[in-house]
Structure formats: C-alpha cells, structure tokens
Write a protein that holds these residues in place. Structure first.
Motif, short mmCIF file in Angstrom:
data_model
loop_
_atom_site.label_atom_id
_atom_site.label_comp_id
_atom_site.label_asym_id
_atom_site.label_seq_id
_atom_site.Cartn_x
_atom_site.Cartn_y
_atom_site.Cartn_z
N GLY A 123 8.88 -84.78 12.70
CA GLY A 123 7.90 -85.07 11.66
C GLY A 123 8.13 -86.38 10.95
O GLY A 123 7.23 -86.88 10.27
N ASP A 133 12.83 -82.54 1.10
CA ASP A 133 11.92 -81.52 1.59
C ASP A 133 11.14 -81.95 2.83
O ASP A 133 10.84 -81.12 3.69
N ALA A 158 11.09 -79.82 6.14
CA ALA A 158 9.79 -79.34 6.64
C ALA A 158 9.63 -79.66 8.11
O ALA A 158 9.06 -78.86 8.87
N LEU A 161 11.52 -77.11 9.97
CA LEU A 161 10.85 -75.82 9.83
C LEU A 161 9.67 -75.72 10.79
O LEU A 161 9.46 -74.67 11.43
N LEU A 162 8.89 -76.79 10.92
CA LEU A 162 7.74 -76.77 11.82
C LEU A 162 8.17 -76.56 13.27
O LEU A 162 7.43 -75.98 14.06
N ARG A 213 9.66 -72.21 13.12
CA ARG A 213 9.16 -71.47 11.96
C ARG A 213 9.82 -70.11 11.80
O ARG A 213 10.04 -69.64 10.68
N ARG A 266 13.64 -70.74 6.68
CA ARG A 266 12.70 -70.82 5.57
C ARG A 266 13.21 -71.84 4.56
O ARG A 266 14.43 -72.04 4.44
N ASN A 315 12.17 -73.53 -1.42
CA ASN A 315 11.09 -74.01 -2.28
C ASN A 315 11.51 -74.00 -3.75
O ASN A 315 10.80 -73.49 -4.63
N PHE A 367 2.42 -83.22 7.56
CA PHE A 367 3.00 -82.16 6.72
C PHE A 367 1.97 -81.25 6.06
O PHE A 367 2.32 -80.43 5.22
N ASP A 413 0.51 -78.68 7.10
CA ASP A 413 0.68 -77.25 7.39
C ASP A 413 1.98 -76.68 6.88
O ASP A 413 2.32 -75.53 7.20
N THR A 414 2.71 -77.44 6.09
CA THR A 414 4.03 -76.96 5.64
C THR A 414 4.00 -76.24 4.31
O THR A 414 4.98 -75.58 3.95
#
Length: 273
Positions: free
Chosen positions: A45, A193, A197, A200-201, A204, A208, A211, A255, A257-258
């Motif tokens: 990303g 972050d 992220a 994470l993508l 998934r 996690r 946040n 990003f 969709d994060t």
C-alpha cells in the motif's frame, strides 16, 4: 486531478540495485532530466516491489506525481530501495536525489536532511493478531513483546515518551516484524497507521488494528541537506497535488477500504530549513 494519477500503480519503474554517484554541481534536485527516488520495497500500500521489479504504493505514486510537477516524466524516474535505517545515508552519499518512504520528520533527522512537506500526517497505532483481545491501548503494551523496524522511532514513542515498559524486539524491516507477529514471536507491532493498514489489507483475517492512535507522524520528502530551492519546489508540488484532488484520489484508492479516517486537506508544512 491529473488523469495519469490513477494509472500509476500499474506503472513498472525498475529499481537501481547498485546506483552510486554524487548530486549535480548545483547540489539541488531542480533542473534535472532524471530523478533517483528512495522508496520502501516491503510495505504493501505504500512502497512494495513486485516480482518483476516494479514498485507500487501510495508513496510511489506521490513520488511520481511530485517528479512530474518538477518536470521529470515517470519514464525518467528510477526507484532505489531504502530501509528505514539507510535513508539519511542514501541522501548523504548521493545514491538518491530524494526520499519518499514513510519518512517521519523529527528534530534529529532535520540535522542531517532537509525535509519538504509533510505530504501526509499519519498516526501511530498498534497491530495485533486477530484473536488478541487484551491489547486495546498503548498502555496495554506493558510487558509485551513489541517489534520495531530497524531505524524507526516507533518504540521510542511507546517506551521513552509514554513510559510504557514494553519489551523491545528489533527486526530489519516492518514486514519481518509482521511475519514475527503472525508466527507468535512478538505480541504487537506499533508504527504509523498507513503502514499497518497496508499489512492488514494483505492479511485481513490474520490481524487487526487496535485503532487507538497516539501520535502525529509527519511524512516528509527528504532531500539533500541544504537544498532549500529543491525543498521549496517540492512543497509547491505537494500543495498543487492536494488542491487539484490528486492526493485525495490516491489516498482513497490505496486506503479507502481500511476504515482509517483519511485527511485530505493540505498538511501544515514544517518549512525548509
């Protein structure tokens, strides 16, 4: 917004695996026909090198957009892989003309590098395994194994600035930290972050993001120390990138969709000094 921007992830721009040499006689990145830009190669990303050598990610697209606004076409940009630990050295030795590599602006780094930007303000957060329910805040890292990429400042934010007694474990890169997290060798990875992220993508179901952001991380464009004219030109390019909608489009493409709260207004610049 430039029509080119959304096509950038498909561009195949090959790395210089062994590029050396000094800056031009002017000492500035301005007026060049080509640019060598340092980027990460292992951050999904943001800066990721594919099997055939092409680089993709938000930082890569930002770098290409800035270069074009400086008068250098994408075909004349060569990317050089840099890790967190070697960004200053790459600029100092002239192996790259600028660095766009999740490069947080800090007082210590400003003694070695001239920073344009920031081009984005990220926030440090925490990545844990998906089934981890005992870590919901930076304070929960006390006594836990926390991985940091070599050359990063993330652990300092946790241990030094907030006094949380985490057990620091260093790895050469954040991608290796994430592998160690997945394999149970560490309990958490804490960094910006946007970096988290991206990982994470890619997985998934495995991770996690807690946040619970607790810092501002100002991503700067590193240029050679003292290159004030180059820095000011990059700042103008970043401003234009936000004002014409390119920055927002790239942020949402990479990003959107994060679930992150993406900031799409021009960041407050640090000033070229």
């Amino acid at each position: 917004m430039r029509s080119r921007a959304l096509a950038l992830p498909m561009a195949a721009v090959l790395a210089l695996s062994a590029c050396t040499g000094a800056l031009s006689d002017t000492g500035s990145l301005l007026g060049r026909d080509t640019l060598r830009i340092g980027v990460k190669a292992d951050q999904p990303g943001l800066g990721l090198r594919g099997p055939s050598g092409e680089f993709t990610g938000f930082d890569v697209d930002v770098a290409l957009d800035i270069a074009e606004r400086l008068g250098v076409e994408p075909a004349d940009v060569e990317f050089v892989e840099v890790t967190s630990a070697e960004r200053e050295e790459a600029l100092r030795e002239g192996r790259v003309d600028m660095v766009v590599a999740t490069y947080s602006i800090t007082p210590a780094r400003k003694t070695e590098v001239t920073f344009a930007g920031p081009y984005y303000v990220a926030h440090q957060d925490i990545l844990v395994r998906a089934d981890e329910r005992s870590i919901d805040d930076v304070r929960d890292l006390a006594g836990r194994r926390l991985c940091q990429g070599e050359g990063s400042n993330s652990a300092t934010r946790v241990i030094g600035e907030r006094g949380v007694a985490a057990r620091l474990i260093e790895a050469p890169t954040y991608s290796e930290c994430v592998t160690m997290l997945e394999e149970g060798e560490v309990d958490a990875v804490s960094t910006d972050d946007l970096i988290l992220a991206g990982f994470l993508l890619r997985s998934r179901d495995a991770f996690r993001i807690v946040n619970a952001p607790f810092t501002d991380e100002k991503y700067g464009v590193g240029v050679a120390e003292g290159d004030l004219s180059g820095c000011e030109a990059v700042n103008r390019a970043i401003t234009d990138m936000y004002q014409d909608g390119t920055a927002e489009a790239l942020l949402r493409m990479w990003f959107g969709d994060t679930g992150l709260d993406l900031v799409t207004s021009v960041p407050q610049f640090e000033g070229c000094s």
